[in-house]
Enzyme design. Structure first.
Site: not given
Ligand code: NAD
Length: 333
Positions: A276, A295
């Protein structure tokens, strides 16, 4: 009882460095208690950042500042890191723990922004009809070509990673009449999220086979790297739509670009990338039916304010608790 220098808060103001953009209200709130050095360009000036960190108590970052051993070694007083967002892959949590540095993410504060992005891009790609402005403005009338889009209602959404954002996406999708399946081995079958959202817990194979839309909400860790590679993409329906707002590295970009070019999937929306900004000569650059955004899925006016306010409050609480414990210590000695 000894008097303590800490009794004069002005004399002991702790120092906070903010190396990426933050809402101005949050800076104002932090400045009531602390010396704040907020400069969104610091992330691109490592020498200046390290100099400021030499006597800093807290650092607040987004996703670009790499909080790893080298940075932490330049910040011997650091005890708090605030993360204006959720993903922690730019922060070495082990290195922080070794140095007693606490990390405070903005859990939940940008979930709605991401969830709305997922639904918006999924609806655009399912319908396939919203990119005709140039043609229509030029007097063309591609009505036949754009008359076979799909409705969300009755379609199946597969959510990979059923945490905060995945569950919110599920709720919004259910409101549109979608069937929701979710794969998350870390959410046990009796977890409250299944009944609360109406999503059905499935294996990743079933999710891939059944999805009209597949959306990724896992953190970037070893077990999720290339989770959607060539063989997983080959298992998808021909019209399936992929939305990735989680992290680059979770979808194999070259395999996805090839699947799009060969018409083996219906389309994709990507907000996150291996590199990125996108690397020159990325295979994604000229792939069809692809929405690319820089992003920003989690960034809206409202979420920026929520994220900044939440992180400022958590950093303030942590630093004031330290100050108060030192005052108490000083008084009781
Ligand atoms: P979160 O921690 O609440 O949820 C992540 C989920 O993924 C958890 O329930 C976990 O059990 C699951 N998980 C972990 N390993 C796994 C696997 N191997 N297979 C399947 N599931 C698995 O996180 P969230 O708040 O929901 O955010 C998720 C991701 O979104 C963050 O880690 C971040 O990288 C990304 N994000 C991106 C933006 C953006 O602007 N693009 C903004 C916020 C978050």
């Amino acid at each position: 009882m000894s008097t303590n220098l800490n009794m004069n808060p002005r004399a002991t103001r702790k120092k906070i460095v903010i190396s990426e953009f933050i809402d101005t209200c949050a800076v104002a709130a932090l400045s009531e208690h602390f010396d704040v050095h907020a400069d969104a360009s610091l992330v691109d000036q490592p020498v200046a950042l390290n100099a400021l960190l030499a006597d800093a108590d807290a650092l607040i970052v987004r996703n670009r500042t790499q909080v790893r051993a080298a940075l932490l070694d330049a910040a011997p007083r650091l005890s708090v890191v605030g993360r204006l967002g959720v993903g922690l892959d730019n922060i070495d949590l082990d290195a922080c723990a070794q140095r007693n540095v606490s990390v405070f993410p903005a859990t939940g504060a940008n979930a709605r922004a991401v969830a709305e992005y997922v639904l918006a891009t999924a609806l655009m790609l399912l319908r396939g009809a919203y990119r005709s402005s140039m043609e229509v403005a030029a007097g063309k009338w591609p009505r036949a070509a754009l008359s076979n889009g799909r409705e969300a209602a009755g379609s199946t959404l597969a959510v990979i990673g059923f945490g905060g954002i995945g569950q919110l996406v599920a709720q919004l999708a259910r409101a549109l009449g979608m069937q929701v399946l979710a794969y998350d081995p870390l959410q046990p079958a009796d977890a409250a999220c299944w009944a609360a959202t109406g999503a059905r817990r499935v294996s990743i194979d079933e999710a891939l086979r059944a999805a009209d839309v597949i959306t990724l909400h896992v953190p970037l860790v070893d077990s999720t790297r290339n989770l959607l590679g060539a063989s997983q993409l080959a298992a998808l329906k021909r019209h399936a739509i992929i939305v990735n707002t989680s992290r680059g590295g979770i979808v194999d970009e070259a395999a996805l670009a090839l699947a799009l070019r060969e018409g083996r999937i219906g389309g994709a929306a990507l907000d996150v990338f291996n590199d990125e900004p996108l690397a020159a000569r990325s295979p994604l650059a000229d792939a069809p039916n692809l929405i690319l955004t820089p992003h920003i899925a989690g960034l809206t006016m409202q979420s920026n304010e929520r994220v900044s306010t939440l992180v400022a409050a958590r950093v303030t609480e942590a630093l004031l608790a330290q100050r108060d414990s030192h005052v108490t210590e000083g008084i009781s000695r």
